[in-house]
Design a protein around this motif. Structure first.
Motif, PDB file in Angstrom:
ATOM      1  N   GLY A 419       1.223  -1.557  -0.283  1.00 50.14           N
ATOM      2  CA  GLY A 419      -0.192  -0.018   0.263  1.00 50.14           C
ATOM      3  C   GLY A 419       0.907   0.899   0.098  1.00 50.14           C
ATOM      4  N   ARG A 420       0.842   2.535   1.187  1.00 45.54           N
ATOM      5  CA  ARG A 420       1.477   3.119   1.147  1.00 45.54           C
ATOM      6  C   ARG A 420       2.893   2.994   1.814  1.00 45.54           C
ATOM      7  NH1 ARG A 420      -0.082   9.223  -0.041  1.00 45.54           N
ATOM      8  NH2 ARG A 420       1.616  10.173   0.213  1.00 45.54           N
ATOM      9  N   LEU A 480       8.493   6.552  -3.538  1.00 47.89           N
ATOM     10  CA  LEU A 480       7.285   6.414  -4.027  1.00 47.89           C
ATOM     11  C   LEU A 480       6.144   6.958  -3.442  1.00 47.89           C
ATOM     12  CD1 LEU A 480       7.853   2.901  -5.111  1.00 47.89           C
ATOM     13  CD2 LEU A 480       6.900   4.560  -7.401  1.00 47.89           C
ATOM     14  N   VAL A 481       6.922   6.668  -1.931  1.00 41.06           N
ATOM     15  CA  VAL A 481       5.211   6.566  -0.831  1.00 41.06           C
ATOM     16  C   VAL A 481       6.059   8.117  -0.128  1.00 41.06           C
ATOM     17  CG1 VAL A 481       4.608   4.069  -0.908  1.00 41.06           C
ATOM     18  CG2 VAL A 481       7.051   5.639   1.018  1.00 41.06           C
ATOM     19  N   PRO A 484       7.103   9.075   5.962  1.00 41.95           N
ATOM     20  CA  PRO A 484       5.946   9.318   6.682  1.00 41.95           C
ATOM     21  C   PRO A 484       6.268   9.992   8.152  1.00 41.95           C
ATOM     22  CG  PRO A 484       6.782   7.343   7.122  1.00 41.95           C
ATOM     23  CD  PRO A 484       7.690   7.756   5.673  1.00 41.95           C
ATOM     24  N   ASP A 485       4.900  10.543   8.319  1.00 42.04           N
ATOM     25  CA  ASP A 485       4.762  11.092   9.608  1.00 42.04           C
ATOM     26  C   ASP A 485       5.722  10.343  10.934  1.00 42.04           C
ATOM     27  OD1 ASP A 485       4.524  13.874   8.981  1.00 42.04           O
ATOM     28  OD2 ASP A 485       2.359  13.891   8.600  1.00 42.04           O
ATOM     29  N   PRO A 486       6.124  10.502  12.007  1.00 40.32           N
ATOM     30  CA  PRO A 486       6.249   9.977  12.744  1.00 40.32           C
ATOM     31  C   PRO A 486       5.309   9.147  13.582  1.00 40.32           C
ATOM     32  CG  PRO A 486       7.553  11.433  13.401  1.00 40.32           C
ATOM     33  CD  PRO A 486       6.588  12.219  11.612  1.00 40.32           C
ATOM     34  N   ILE A 487       5.589   8.649  13.860  1.00 39.64           N
ATOM     35  CA  ILE A 487       4.217   6.983  14.881  1.00 39.64           C
ATOM     36  C   ILE A 487       4.351   8.085  16.206  1.00 39.64           C
ATOM     37  CG2 ILE A 487       2.798   5.698  15.689  1.00 39.64           C
ATOM     38  CD1 ILE A 487       2.376   5.652  12.507  1.00 39.64           C
TER      39      ILE A 487
ATOM     40  N   SER B  14      -6.927  -1.528  -1.973  1.00 40.32           N
ATOM     41  CA  SER B  14      -5.601  -1.762  -1.471  1.00 40.32           C
ATOM     42  C   SER B  14      -4.786  -0.762  -2.887  1.00 40.32           C
ATOM     43  CB  SER B  14      -4.378  -3.003  -1.027  1.00 40.32           C
ATOM     44  OG  SER B  14      -3.327  -2.405  -0.736  1.00 40.32           O
ATOM     45  N   SER B  15      -4.067   0.108  -2.072  1.00 43.61           N
ATOM     46  CA  SER B  15      -3.718   1.029  -2.874  1.00 43.61           C
ATOM     47  C   SER B  15      -4.483   2.231  -3.781  1.00 43.61           C
ATOM     48  CB  SER B  15      -1.870   0.489  -3.797  1.00 43.61           C
ATOM     49  OG  SER B  15      -1.658  -0.268  -2.986  1.00 43.61           O
ATOM     50  N   ARG B  39      -2.366   7.820   9.888  1.00 45.20           N
ATOM     51  CA  ARG B  39      -1.380   8.911  11.182  1.00 45.20           C
ATOM     52  C   ARG B  39       0.043   9.076  10.101  1.00 45.20           C
ATOM     53  NH1 ARG B  39      -2.959   7.553  16.608  1.00 45.20           N
ATOM     54  NH2 ARG B  39      -4.419   5.919  16.576  1.00 45.20           N
ATOM     55  N   GLN B  40       0.696   8.078   9.371  1.00 41.97           N
ATOM     56  CA  GLN B  40       1.640   8.734   9.152  1.00 41.97           C
ATOM     57  C   GLN B  40       1.741   9.416   7.874  1.00 41.97           C
ATOM     58  OE1 GLN B  40       0.053   5.700   9.662  1.00 41.97           O
ATOM     59  NE2 GLN B  40       1.377   3.761   8.775  1.00 41.97           N
ATOM     60  N   TYR B  41       0.730   9.937   6.765  1.00 42.59           N
ATOM     61  CA  TYR B  41      -0.275  10.474   6.061  1.00 42.59           C
ATOM     62  C   TYR B  41      -0.376  10.775   5.220  1.00 42.59           C
ATOM     63  CZ  TYR B  41       4.105   7.525   3.507  1.00 42.59           C
ATOM     64  OH  TYR B  41       5.002   7.034   3.608  1.00 42.59           O
ATOM     65  N   LYS B  43      -1.986  14.079   6.719  1.00 49.02           N
ATOM     66  CA  LYS B  43      -1.118  15.938   6.401  1.00 49.02           C
ATOM     67  C   LYS B  43      -0.650  16.127   5.110  1.00 49.02           C
ATOM     68  CE  LYS B  43       0.215  17.024  11.002  1.00 49.02           C
ATOM     69  NZ  LYS B  43       1.622  16.699  11.823  1.00 49.02           N
ATOM     70  N   GLN B  44       0.381  14.709   4.832  1.00 51.37           N
ATOM     71  CA  GLN B  44       0.766  14.540   3.244  1.00 51.37           C
ATOM     72  C   GLN B  44      -0.816  14.958   2.067  1.00 51.37           C
ATOM     73  OE1 GLN B  44       3.408  15.870   1.796  1.00 51.37           O
ATOM     74  NE2 GLN B  44       2.970  14.627  -0.579  1.00 51.37           N
ATOM     75  N   LYS B  68      -6.830   3.594   1.385  1.00 49.16           N
ATOM     76  CA  LYS B  68      -6.677   2.536   1.538  1.00 49.16           C
ATOM     77  C   LYS B  68      -5.387   2.330   1.223  1.00 49.16           C
ATOM     78  CE  LYS B  68     -10.318   1.137   2.688  1.00 49.16           C
ATOM     79  NZ  LYS B  68     -10.555   0.368   4.203  1.00 49.16           N
ATOM     80  N   GLY B  69      -5.061   3.454   1.013  1.00 44.69           N
ATOM     81  CA  GLY B  69      -2.853   3.439   1.201  1.00 44.69           C
ATOM     82  C   GLY B  69      -2.769   3.930  -0.617  1.00 44.69           C
ATOM     83  N   LEU B  71      -0.742   6.028  -3.392  1.00 40.62           N
ATOM     84  CA  LEU B  71       0.537   7.098  -3.575  1.00 40.62           C
ATOM     85  C   LEU B  71      -0.510   8.643  -4.065  1.00 40.62           C
ATOM     86  CD1 LEU B  71       2.824   4.309  -5.635  1.00 40.62           C
ATOM     87  CD2 LEU B  71       2.850   4.988  -3.131  1.00 40.62           C
ATOM     88  N   ASP B  72       0.384   9.477  -3.830  1.00 39.07           N
ATOM     89  CA  ASP B  72      -0.199  10.875  -4.133  1.00 39.07           C
ATOM     90  C   ASP B  72      -0.372  10.683  -5.573  1.00 39.07           C
ATOM     91  OD1 ASP B  72       0.448  11.104  -1.779  1.00 39.07           O
ATOM     92  OD2 ASP B  72       2.776  12.435  -2.220  1.00 39.07           O
TER      93      ASP B  72
END
Lengths: 515, 98
Positions: A419-420, A480-481, A484-487, B14-15, B39-41, B43-44, B68-69, B71-72
């Motif tokens: 996924g990402r 590609l991805v 990531p912001d840190p958890i 997914s993706s 949580r990770q992306y 903001k992006q 579902k994850g 890409l940009d």
């Protein structure tokens, strides 16, 4: 010399030198388990059956603060743990340490028992589902202790985990406690994890849905270790205990990973006649075995043995004469279960034999090649198989660190991104297996050999495979991805990750803002 | 461009990302995000959405993302497709945006 008369009137010296002698006091005097009613043929046959789980719990004298154990051979089909925990909870017993060899998605039902105070400590290889989220959210006072399969066997044998009562579900047993894993409707194959508990627990209660005729040979758990037996309607859901033969994945990415891994292993110095291997049950791992088979046939190489979690695919290779012997601590599917029941060269082993680092010789030490998975692998080759990229617990330590360090060549297979989420990270969120025991990472987008393995790097310098450094793979993934912001975590420790020797290799913290 | 109806693009694979675009006349941008990688992306992803809406010159809009994850690049294309559909546009000036 002072003499004593024994119960049949013979004169027995009180002492011979320093040795004090106990005079015979009758055939039944000191052996309470021997039947006292010899000759009464109308009495029921000697057995250890009790009617209900509740009676077994009461007879086992389980008290507040004690440690109980279970095994996870029934995987997501397990009924035993929940049935027994409900009884213990209803009896009002508190402060139990639950030492299960592992926990799966069916064990979400533990949450109310934790909230109520029935269970206050958990020791396990891993956990998933709602229970894992509950723990990650910080709802349990004491941190969960995560051990490897070998580490657990060590802790049980050394008495670090002292099991007061083991509740072991078995697919079949007789009235005296001879049990095995491959007879009966709920067959699960090897009982490798249960065997250790049966041997070392103070009290052993077996639960079964299939009472076999005495003696239930061959047996994995021996009658001389068993206190009580409860016959229940079902110990598990056969559909979820084992799946049918796992088909080879058609996912092109998994196939690419597998091709890379097989190419790498076949070109390595470990791929020689008589080598030994262990594979996982994931898509890429199974496919790797398939491609490796082609190399073995082409070069007329045979493996002398395979270890581990045995799958139907390994059984197939064994039956085709490509692998001579199988050592099985856990049977992953129906084919493996069938095979362990009928094949003499498919041998059941217990968790200590498999991977205990402090016994006098465990099988992982003799392993040449192991293929393992990873949720994350970092620039130092440290591997996380326990927490997801969001920091929440979702996996198990298993035999990962045991086989990685024991084997000559530990191969981690995983997609570079899912996924990402990048599998390669700068610093793994939690570490189960230290990088110094990991030899190579194989992904769909490249292979990275641990720089520590200078011998391998030299060996492969003329081999054309997609080699990269781990830094290059991280860079590929981040292009590609994104980054990531840190958890965010709180300071509260919700899990301790124990290395196989009993030291703590990492901790898992509460994820901030998780309900 | 003006949003005149509901426009959707994407999927819950997914993706991928499922994006629903609706009108929000005179009330600015209302963006909601659900994501497996929030949580990770998070903001992006919102940055990409805002930037894409800027390029499309959309100021009043409701955007709902179920991610579902993706890409940009996927998020950007799904959003463009959803916006064009919601605007009833017959032409798709893809290249003018990149």
């Amino acid at each position: 010399m002072k003499m004593n008369k024994n119960s049949i009137g013979r004169e027995i010296p009180e002492k011979i030198g320093k040795l004090k002698l106990s005079p015979f006091e009758g055939a039944f005097a000191h052996t309470p388990l021997v039947r006292q009613d010899k000759g009464n043929r109308r009495l029921p046959r000697l057995n250890k059956l009790v009617d209900t789980i509740e009676q077994a719990v009461l007879k086992s004298e389980l008290k507040d603060g004690m440690t109980i154990s279970f095994h996870h051979h029934f995987r997501a089909g397990d009924y035993v743990l929940n049935m027994v925990m409900d009884v213990i909870s209803n009896l009002g017993i508190k402060d139990i340490t639950l030492a299960s060899s592992s926990l799966t998605t069916v064990h979400d039902e533990l949450i109310p028992h934790i909230k109520k105070g029935t269970v206050t400590h958990i020791i396990t290889s891993g956990m998933r589902g709602k229970l894992a989220e509950f723990i990650s959210a910080g709802h349990m006072e004491e941190p969960v202790l995560f051990h490897s399969h070998g580490g657990r066997a060590r802790a049980v044998e050394e008495g670090e985990i002292k099991i007061d009562v083991a509740f072991l579900g078995v697919p079949s047993c007789d009235v005296y406690g001879n049990a095995n894993g491959y007879t009966g409707p709920s067959a699960c194959g090897s009982l490798g994890y249960a065997k250790v508990d049966a041997k070392y627990a103070d009290k052993v209660v077996l639960l079964t849905d299939y009472l076999a005729e005495y003696p239930n040979t061959p047996f994995s758990i021996d009658q001389d270790m068993v206190d009580y037996i409860v016959k229940v309607d079902a110990v598990g859901d056969p559909e979820k205990i084992s799946t049918g033969a796992t088909r080879i994945t058609r996912n092109p990415r998994d196939l690419l990973i597998a091709q890379n891994a097989a190419d790498f292993i076949a070109a390595s110095p470990y791929f020689e006649d008589g080598f030994s291997l262990q594979t996982g049950s994931g898509g890429a791992s199974l496919a790797t075995t398939r491609y490796l088979t082609e190399y073995m046939e082409a070069r007329n190489i045979k493996a002398s043995w395979a270890l581990g979690g045995i799958t139907g695919q390994i059984v197939k290779m064994h039956e085709a004469g490509l692998i001579k012997k199988l050592l099985d601590v856990q049977s992953f599917d129906r084919e493996a279960i069938r095979s362990i029941g009928e094949n003499r060269l498919h041998t059941e082993i217990d968790a200590s034999y498999y991977a205990n680092p402090l016994n006098k010789g465990c099988a992982v030490n003799k392993l040449n090649v192991v293929i393992l998975s990873a949720l994350e692998i970092d620039l130092d080759f440290n591997v996380n198989v326990l927490t997801g990229s969001d920091g929440v617990i979702m996996g198990a330590s298993g035999g990962h660190s045991d086989t990685a360090v024991g084997s000559g060549l530990s191969v981690i297979v995983a997609p570079l991104i899912r996924g990402r989420t990048s599998t390669v990270t700068k610093r793994a969120l939690s570490v189960v297996t230290p990088g110094e025991s990991v030899d190579v990472f194989v992904s769909d987008r490249g292979i990275a050999i641990n720089p520590r393995r200078k011998d391998l790097i030299e060996h492969f310098c003329d081999v054309r495979l997609p080699f990269h450094t781990m830094e290059e793979l991280l860079d590929k993934a981040e292009r590609l991805v994104g980054r990531p912001d840190p958890i965010e975590f709180t300071d509260k420790v919700v899990g301790l990750i124990e290395y196989r020797d009993g030291t703590i290799i990492d901790v898992v913290r509460q994820v901030k803002g998780l309900e | 461009m003006k949003i005149i109806k509901t426009g959707m693009a994407g999927s819950l694979e997914s993706s991928d990302v499922l994006i629903t675009v609706d009108s929000n006349t005179g009330k600015g941008r209302n963006i909601s995000l659900e994501s497996t990688v929030k949580r990770q992306y998070g903001k992006q992803i919102l940055k990409v959405v805002e930037h894409t809406l800027d390029l499309l010159e959309i100021s009043d809009v409701t955007v709902r993302l179920e991610d579902k994850g993706a890409l940009d690049c996927t998020i950007r294309s799904r959003l463009e497709a959803a916006v064009y559909r919601a605007a009833g546009s017959e032409t798709y000036p893809w290249e003018s945006l990149t």
